[in-house]
Design a protein around this motif. Structure first.
Motif, PDB file in Angstrom:
ATOM      1  N   THR A   4      61.062 -35.069  26.794  1.00 15.48           N
ATOM      2  CA  THR A   4      60.499 -36.425  26.787  1.00 15.48           C
ATOM      3  C   THR A   4      59.329 -36.466  25.820  1.00 15.48           C
ATOM      4  N   PRO A   5      59.591 -36.327  24.529  1.00 14.03           N
ATOM      5  CA  PRO A   5      58.484 -36.348  23.561  1.00 14.03           C
ATOM      6  C   PRO A   5      57.915 -37.757  23.418  1.00 14.03           C
ATOM      7  N   GLY A   6      56.748 -37.819  22.845  1.00 16.07           N
ATOM      8  CA  GLY A   6      56.156 -39.132  22.608  1.00 16.07           C
ATOM      9  C   GLY A   6      54.706 -39.167  23.033  1.00 16.07           C
ATOM     10  N   TRP A   7      53.905 -39.861  22.247  1.00 16.07           N
ATOM     11  CA  TRP A   7      52.470 -39.915  22.530  1.00 16.07           C
ATOM     12  C   TRP A   7      52.163 -40.684  23.802  1.00 16.07           C
ATOM     13  N   LEU A   8      53.021 -41.672  24.163  1.00 19.52           N
ATOM     14  CA  LEU A   8      52.750 -42.447  25.366  1.00 19.52           C
ATOM     15  C   LEU A   8      52.853 -41.578  26.613  1.00 19.52           C
ATOM     16  N   HIS A   9      53.860 -40.697  26.631  1.00 20.99           N
ATOM     17  CA  HIS A   9      54.008 -39.786  27.760  1.00 20.99           C
ATOM     18  C   HIS A   9      52.816 -38.839  27.850  1.00 20.99           C
ATOM     19  N   ASP A  10      52.425 -38.281  26.707  1.00 19.38           N
ATOM     20  CA  ASP A  10      51.298 -37.343  26.704  1.00 19.38           C
ATOM     21  C   ASP A  10      49.998 -38.038  27.114  1.00 19.38           C
ATOM     22  N   LEU A  11      49.830 -39.280  26.652  1.00 17.03           N
ATOM     23  CA  LEU A  11      48.630 -40.034  27.003  1.00 17.03           C
ATOM     24  C   LEU A  11      48.591 -40.335  28.496  1.00 17.03           C
ATOM     25  N   THR A  12      49.743 -40.663  29.072  1.00 16.23           N
ATOM     26  CA  THR A  12      49.804 -40.964  30.506  1.00 16.23           C
ATOM     27  C   THR A  12      49.465 -39.735  31.338  1.00 16.23           C
ATOM     28  N   VAL A  13      50.058 -38.593  30.957  1.00 16.97           N
ATOM     29  CA  VAL A  13      49.747 -37.348  31.673  1.00 16.97           C
ATOM     30  C   VAL A  13      48.261 -37.024  31.556  1.00 16.97           C
ATOM     31  N   GLY A  14      47.701 -37.182  30.338  1.00 15.91           N
ATOM     32  CA  GLY A  14      46.280 -36.900  30.142  1.00 15.91           C
ATOM     33  C   GLY A  14      45.396 -37.831  30.957  1.00 15.91           C
ATOM     34  N   ALA A  15      45.788 -39.114  31.028  1.00 16.44           N
ATOM     35  CA  ALA A  15      44.988 -40.076  31.791  1.00 16.44           C
ATOM     36  C   ALA A  15      44.988 -39.735  33.274  1.00 16.44           C
ATOM     37  N   LEU A  16      46.155 -39.358  33.804  1.00 17.20           N
ATOM     38  CA  LEU A  16      46.232 -39.010  35.227  1.00 17.20           C
ATOM     39  C   LEU A  16      45.412 -37.758  35.538  1.00 17.20           C
ATOM     40  N   MET A  17      45.521 -36.758  34.679  1.00 18.74           N
ATOM     41  CA  MET A  17      44.760 -35.528  34.911  1.00 18.74           C
ATOM     42  C   MET A  17      43.259 -35.764  34.719  1.00 18.74           C
ATOM     43  N   GLY A  18      42.919 -36.629  33.746  1.00 25.02           N
ATOM     44  CA  GLY A  18      41.510 -36.978  33.560  1.00 25.02           C
ATOM     45  C   GLY A  18      40.951 -37.736  34.740  1.00 25.02           C
ATOM     46  N   LEU A  19      41.775 -38.628  35.329  1.00 26.66           N
ATOM     47  CA  LEU A  19      41.333 -39.372  36.509  1.00 26.66           C
ATOM     48  C   LEU A  19      41.033 -38.432  37.673  1.00 26.66           C
ATOM     49  N   LEU A  20      41.860 -37.419  37.835  1.00 23.77           N
ATOM     50  CA  LEU A  20      41.618 -36.442  38.897  1.00 23.77           C
ATOM     51  C   LEU A  20      40.305 -35.695  38.664  1.00 23.77           C
ATOM     52  N   LEU A  21      40.004 -35.376  37.400  1.00 20.57           N
ATOM     53  CA  LEU A  21      38.731 -34.731  37.087  1.00 20.57           C
ATOM     54  C   LEU A  21      37.552 -35.649  37.377  1.00 20.57           C
ATOM     55  N   VAL A  22      37.695 -36.928  37.038  1.00 22.75           N
ATOM     56  CA  VAL A  22      36.611 -37.885  37.292  1.00 22.75           C
ATOM     57  C   VAL A  22      36.346 -38.008  38.785  1.00 22.75           C
ATOM     58  N   VAL A  23      37.397 -38.077  39.580  1.00 22.40           N
ATOM     59  CA  VAL A  23      37.220 -38.171  41.041  1.00 22.40           C
ATOM     60  C   VAL A  23      36.507 -36.929  41.567  1.00 22.40           C
TER      61      VAL A  23
END
Length: 378
Positions: free
Chosen positions: A131-150
């Motif tokens: 599943t290549p693509g910047w949108l997928h990578d950005l979504t994964v990064g956003a979710l993992m970043g949100l967990l770090l922020v929490v």
């Protein structure tokens, strides 16, 4: 904060282990048969890997970085071998939160960054269905970043709470120290005044007992009353240590007449201004300053006449104690200011309330004058 019992620490790993195994079995059917995913079904090796993270959570308090490394590593192997996505991520999330909250931020961010790189590389080049693509990578990064922020928010919140508790504990220690100092001053004043009075009256009784027994009887009566009073006042001061007892001793200027009568000195009391209610600490300090001044007269100038002036005004209480000096040839109080705790103790008591105290010679006698400011009502 009370520590959790040992068994309570095992509840979260147990829950995570049961959830990850059962939920993985629940989601694997459609991921195995879906041509868009083609994930491998759960087998004994997969069960072992999916349980490795929950087992690592057992040591999350003692070894948070090791726990995160094992949970993230076992999950990466689990995903890398093609097992279903989803429930296996629970253990790394819990381990991340624990590591960040416990202060291991750099290690947590590093491991979490490596986990993100692995997911991007795996889903882009190594997965059965890529599943290549910047949108997928950005979504994964956003979710993992949100967990770090929490996790960071929880850490900051706990640090603020810990700081508030530390400040509260320091304030309690400071108040306890001030109360101990107050009690030491109270005990000094009570004992110094009454023991000095007993000493003087005992000397008088011994001197008069043969020639003038009636006067000796009067002195002994004074000794009896003084000893009773010192026991009563000491009990009042020591009651501060008991739970639920008043936080301040009961001595105040309303008992000044009793103090004057008990001193055995010829005392004239003058009130200037309108005597009104005073804050407890001002009232108590005024009483103790008069008491200590009378004690000094009893010690150094027995038989001297004393004038006690209380000057009331809305902003301050002024206490002035003046004696005429004794005829015994003993040291005047001012000649011994460098020894003992009498005058320094009075000065410290006044300074603690933002006031001032002067102790100087006044003619043949001595004068103590204290000005105690009255706090303005809010």
């Amino acid at each position: 904060m009370r520590a959790k019992p040992r068994w309570a620490e095992l509840l979260l790993p147990l829950f995570a282990g049961v959830f990850q195994v059962m939920a993985t079995r629940g989601v694997q059917w459609w991921q195995v048969h879906d041509t868009g995913m083609l994930r491998a079904p759960l087998d004994p090796l997969g069960c072992a890997l999916v349980l490795a993270g929950p087992l690592a959570l057992i040591v999350r308090r003692r070894r948070p970085v090791l726990c995160l490394a094992v949970a993230a590593g076992s999950t990466a192997v689990f995903i890398g071998l093609g097992y279903p996505y989803g429930p296996a991520f629970l253990s790394p999330i819990i381990a991340l939160h624990t590591a960040v909250v416990s202060g291991h931020r750099r290690a947590a961010w590093s491991i979490w960054g490596l986990a993100y790189v692995f997911l991007v590389v795996y889903t882009s080049w190594l997965a059965p269905v890529r599943t290549p693509g910047w949108l997928h990578d950005l979504t994964v990064g956003a979710l993992m970043g949100l967990l770090l922020v929490v996790a960071e928010f929880s850490r900051a919140r706990r640090e603020r709470q810990a700081e508030r508790e530390r400040v509260a504990e320091e304030e309690l220690r400071r108040q306890a120290s001030e109360e101990r100092l107050t009690m030491a001053q109270e005990l000094h004043d009570v004992l110094a005044h009454n023991i000095s009075l007993i000493h003087v009256q005992a000397s008088t009784a011994l001197h008069l007992i043969d020639d003038r027994p009636e006067q000796a009887r009067t002195a002994l009566t004074t000794i009896k009353q003084a000893s009773k009073d010192v026991l009563t006042e000491m009990r009042s001061v020591l009651n501060v240590l008991r739970d639920g007892a008043p936080r301040s001793p009961t001595a105040g200027l309303d008992r000044l007449d009793e103090l004057v009568e008990r001193s055995g000195l010829p005392v004239v009391k003058e009130i200037v201004g309108e005597a009104g209610p005073l804050p407890p600490e001002i009232d108590r300090a005024g009483y103790r300053i008069v008491q200590e001044a009378l004690t000094n007269v009893t010690r150094h100038a027995p038989g001297a006449s004393v004038t006690v002036v209380l000057r009331y005004d809305p902003r301050a209480l002024t206490v002035q104690v003046t004696d005429t000096g004794g005829d015994t040839g003993g040291d005047a109080p001012g000649e011994s200011l460098g020894s003992g705790n009498g005058v320094p103790g009075m000065r410290e008591r006044a300074a603690a309330l933002g006031g001032t105290l002067t102790a100087t010679h006044h003619g043949r006698g001595f004068r103590v004058e204290a000005r105690l400011p009255i706090p303005e009502e809010p």
